[in-house]
Scaffold this motif. Structure first.
Motif, mmCIF file in Angstrom:
data_model
loop_
_atom_site.group_PDB
_atom_site.id
_atom_site.type_symbol
_atom_site.label_atom_id
_atom_site.label_comp_id
_atom_site.label_asym_id
_atom_site.label_seq_id
_atom_site.Cartn_x
_atom_site.Cartn_y
_atom_site.Cartn_z
ATOM 1 N N ASP A 129 -4.452 16.154 -0.794
ATOM 2 C CA ASP A 129 -5.071 16.413 0.509
ATOM 3 C C ASP A 129 -4.467 15.572 1.634
ATOM 4 O OD1 ASP A 129 -6.039 13.917 -0.093
ATOM 5 O OD2 ASP A 129 -8.135 14.527 -0.301
ATOM 6 N N GLY A 130 -3.622 14.599 1.277
ATOM 7 C CA GLY A 130 -2.944 13.790 2.291
ATOM 8 C C GLY A 130 -3.810 12.744 2.948
ATOM 9 N N GLU A 131 -5.015 12.504 2.404
ATOM 10 C CA GLU A 131 -5.938 11.540 3.017
ATOM 11 C C GLU A 131 -5.385 10.121 2.968
ATOM 12 O OE1 GLU A 131 -9.334 9.543 4.582
ATOM 13 O OE2 GLU A 131 -8.350 11.467 4.869
ATOM 14 N N LYS A 132 -4.824 9.734 1.812
ATOM 15 C CA LYS A 132 -4.279 8.373 1.676
ATOM 16 C C LYS A 132 -3.076 8.172 2.595
ATOM 17 C CE LYS A 132 -5.937 7.269 -2.973
ATOM 18 N NZ LYS A 132 -6.836 8.428 -3.081
ATOM 19 N N GLU A 133 -2.256 9.198 2.722
ATOM 20 C CA GLU A 133 -1.104 9.113 3.628
ATOM 21 C C GLU A 133 -1.574 8.953 5.075
ATOM 22 O OE1 GLU A 133 2.975 11.570 4.835
ATOM 23 O OE2 GLU A 133 1.424 12.540 3.611
ATOM 24 N N ALA A 134 -2.605 9.712 5.452
ATOM 25 C CA ALA A 134 -3.138 9.626 6.816
ATOM 26 C C ALA A 134 -3.685 8.230 7.095
ATOM 27 C CB ALA A 134 -4.235 10.669 7.008
ATOM 28 N N LYS A 135 -4.349 7.641 6.081
ATOM 29 C CA LYS A 135 -4.894 6.294 6.251
ATOM 30 C C LYS A 135 -3.775 5.264 6.413
ATOM 31 C CE LYS A 135 -8.392 3.160 4.463
ATOM 32 N NZ LYS A 135 -9.416 2.919 3.433
ATOM 33 N N LEU A 136 -2.678 5.442 5.672
ATOM 34 C CA LEU A 136 -1.531 4.536 5.805
ATOM 35 C C LEU A 136 -0.961 4.599 7.217
ATOM 36 C CD1 LEU A 136 0.445 4.990 2.454
ATOM 37 C CD2 LEU A 136 -0.505 2.860 3.331
ATOM 38 N N ASP A 151 0.827 -1.206 0.000
ATOM 39 C CA ASP A 151 0.000 0.000 0.000
ATOM 40 C C ASP A 151 0.864 1.260 0.000
ATOM 41 O OD1 ASP A 151 -2.273 -1.517 -0.023
ATOM 42 O OD2 ASP A 151 -2.694 -1.320 2.120
ATOM 43 N N GLU A 152 1.983 1.217 0.727
ATOM 44 C CA GLU A 152 2.862 2.380 0.776
ATOM 45 C C GLU A 152 3.556 2.614 -0.560
ATOM 46 O OE1 GLU A 152 5.494 2.750 4.061
ATOM 47 O OE2 GLU A 152 3.931 2.477 5.564
ATOM 48 N N LEU A 153 3.934 1.551 -1.239
ATOM 49 C CA LEU A 153 4.538 1.689 -2.567
ATOM 50 C C LEU A 153 3.541 2.300 -3.549
ATOM 51 C CD1 LEU A 153 6.543 -1.666 -2.856
ATOM 52 C CD2 LEU A 153 7.499 0.638 -2.686
ATOM 53 N N SER A 154 2.274 1.851 -3.457
ATOM 54 C CA SER A 154 1.227 2.406 -4.325
ATOM 55 C C SER A 154 1.017 3.891 -4.031
ATOM 56 C CB SER A 154 -0.094 1.656 -4.114
ATOM 57 O OG SER A 154 0.030 0.304 -4.465
ATOM 58 N N TRP A 155 1.046 4.243 -2.736
ATOM 59 C CA TRP A 155 0.866 5.637 -2.350
ATOM 60 C C TRP A 155 2.015 6.510 -2.871
ATOM 61 C CZ3 TRP A 155 4.189 8.217 1.160
ATOM 62 C CH2 TRP A 155 3.829 9.548 1.405
ATOM 63 N N LYS A 156 3.246 6.010 -2.811
ATOM 64 C CA LYS A 156 4.401 6.785 -3.294
ATOM 65 C C LYS A 156 4.264 7.113 -4.772
ATOM 66 C CE LYS A 156 7.779 5.273 0.154
ATOM 67 N NZ LYS A 156 8.986 4.443 0.418
ATOM 68 N N LYS A 157 3.723 6.155 -5.536
ATOM 69 C CA LYS A 157 3.494 6.409 -6.965
ATOM 70 C C LYS A 157 2.430 7.487 -7.150
ATOM 71 C CE LYS A 157 4.779 1.762 -8.538
ATOM 72 N NZ LYS A 157 4.292 0.496 -9.143
ATOM 73 N N LEU A 158 1.357 7.401 -6.348
ATOM 74 C CA LEU A 158 0.291 8.403 -6.430
ATOM 75 C C LEU A 158 0.819 9.788 -6.068
ATOM 76 C CD1 LEU A 158 -2.750 6.584 -4.761
ATOM 77 C CD2 LEU A 158 -2.501 7.148 -7.164
ATOM 78 N N LYS A 159 1.627 9.839 -5.007
ATOM 79 C CA LYS A 159 2.158 11.121 -4.546
ATOM 80 C C LYS A 159 3.064 11.736 -5.617
ATOM 81 C CE LYS A 159 4.536 13.381 -0.713
ATOM 82 N NZ LYS A 159 5.382 13.223 0.491
ATOM 83 N N ALA A 160 3.871 10.891 -6.263
ATOM 84 C CA ALA A 160 4.765 11.373 -7.316
ATOM 85 C C ALA A 160 3.971 11.969 -8.480
ATOM 86 C CB ALA A 160 5.657 10.239 -7.812
ATOM 87 N N GLU A 161 2.754 11.463 -8.668
ATOM 88 C CA GLU A 161 1.899 11.962 -9.757
ATOM 89 C C GLU A 161 0.971 13.088 -9.275
ATOM 90 O OE1 GLU A 161 -0.123 8.467 -11.019
ATOM 91 O OE2 GLU A 161 1.696 7.457 -11.723
ATOM 92 N N GLY A 162 1.147 13.497 -8.018
ATOM 93 C CA GLY A 162 0.345 14.587 -7.469
ATOM 94 C C GLY A 162 -1.098 14.228 -7.212
ATOM 95 N N LEU A 163 -1.368 12.935 -6.901
ATOM 96 C CA LEU A 163 -2.750 12.470 -6.746
ATOM 97 C C LEU A 163 -3.190 12.298 -5.291
ATOM 98 C CD1 LEU A 163 -2.867 9.852 -9.653
ATOM 99 C CD2 LEU A 163 -3.751 12.187 -9.647
#
Length: 291
Positions: free
Chosen positions: A36-43, A21-33
């Motif tokens: 709002d930081g919601e996915k990071e907070a959930k992680l 899940d963290e690897l998937s989030w890093k890809k999303l963050k790199a793409e600016g997706l």
């Protein structure tokens, strides 16, 4: 950590999912997706649950469940809730349950305890976020985004609380009346999913398809339970053989233990990933109901 063989395998599965899940989030963050930081907070929230569940948060007596079945017919945990303790005591002394049914019921009680614990972690997170939000003086676009995050978290809290209330009513009913032989599902996680699915915005055809998928999921969970029990037995045998000095016997037991450990880890990962996917689908259906 002094974790059992089964619990170590479970920890491995949880961390594997967290890593993915963290690897998937890093890809999303790199793409600016994830602006709002919601996915990071959930992680972070999920990691907090894992740390607490396995006693890795620095607090004593914070582990939730040590095994997935009752050793020698007795439980080694407390349920941390007087209402649950009272129901469990009533069920044990009622004479309405076989040993196998008591084993199954104890899994339901432990599952309910975990749900309450996860709800409390989320509630604490929401409260902290609200406190920070209240202290902001100047409203801005960023604060509007944070308000949306809070709205989503409150909706998640509502879903979890509904699941907890439904689960308690089920435990109360089963503890007093015994198991319904005509019940469609037996595994507590599957029962939860099915109850929630019936409240979601699914068509009859979609609900029937979901029912069939839950049957396959329950079979997968039962297979995982089987390997967990075999792993625990193998671990006990290995400890016994280590004291005998028989190297050939020891090597055979080590090989069997390693095989069971890997299989349990693999199945644990598949079960939890499948549970994630099913829960996500139901959550989307429930959100659609609110629109």
């Amino acid at each position: 950590l002094h974790l059992s063989a089964v619990k170590l395998a479970e920890l491995h599965s949880d961390l594997k999912i967290q890593e993915k899940d963290e690897l998937s989030w890093k890809k999303l963050k790199a793409e600016g997706l994830d602006e709002d930081g919601e996915k990071e907070a959930k992680l972070r929230r999920n990691l907090n649950v894992i740390m607490t569940k396995y006693g890795m948060n620095g607090k004593k007596d914070s582990q939730l469940v040590d095994t997935n079945y009752i050793k020698d017919g007795t439980e080694s945990d407390t349920l941390d809730d007087p209402r649950l303790e009272k129901l469990w005591s009533k069920a044990k002394t009622s004479g309405k349950f076989s040993d196998e049914e008591l084993d199954k019921l104890w899994r339901e009680f432990k599952h309910h305890k975990e749900k309450i614990h996860e709800y409390n972690i989320l509630l604490e997170t929401v409260s902290r976020t609200e406190d920070i939000h209240k202290n902001v003086i100047n409203p801005s676009e960023e604060n509007l985004v944070k308000e949306e995050i809070l709205h989503n978290k409150h909706r998640e809290l509502k879903e979890k609380l509904r699941s907890i209330n439904q689960g308690f009513e089920r435990l109360r009913k089963v503890s007093h009346q015994g198991y319904d032989t005509t019940s469609e599902f037996e595994e507590p996680r599957v029962i939860d999913l099915w109850d929630m699915a019936k409240s979601a915005n699914f068509t009859e055809k979609e609900l029937e398809s979901f029912r069939e998928e839950l049957k396959h999921f329950e079979a997968k969970i039962e297979k995982h339970h089987h390997y967990q029990k075999q792993l625990e037995i193998s671990h006990q045998k290995l400890k016994h053989v280590e004291g005998t000095g028989d190297k050939d016997h020891l090597n055979r037991n080590r090989e069997k233990y390693a095989m069971l450990q890997e299989k349990t880890k693999e199945l644990g990962y598949k079960v939890k990933k499948h549970l994630q996917d099913l829960s996500s689908r139901i959550s989307q259906g429930l959100q659609h109901n609110e629109l």
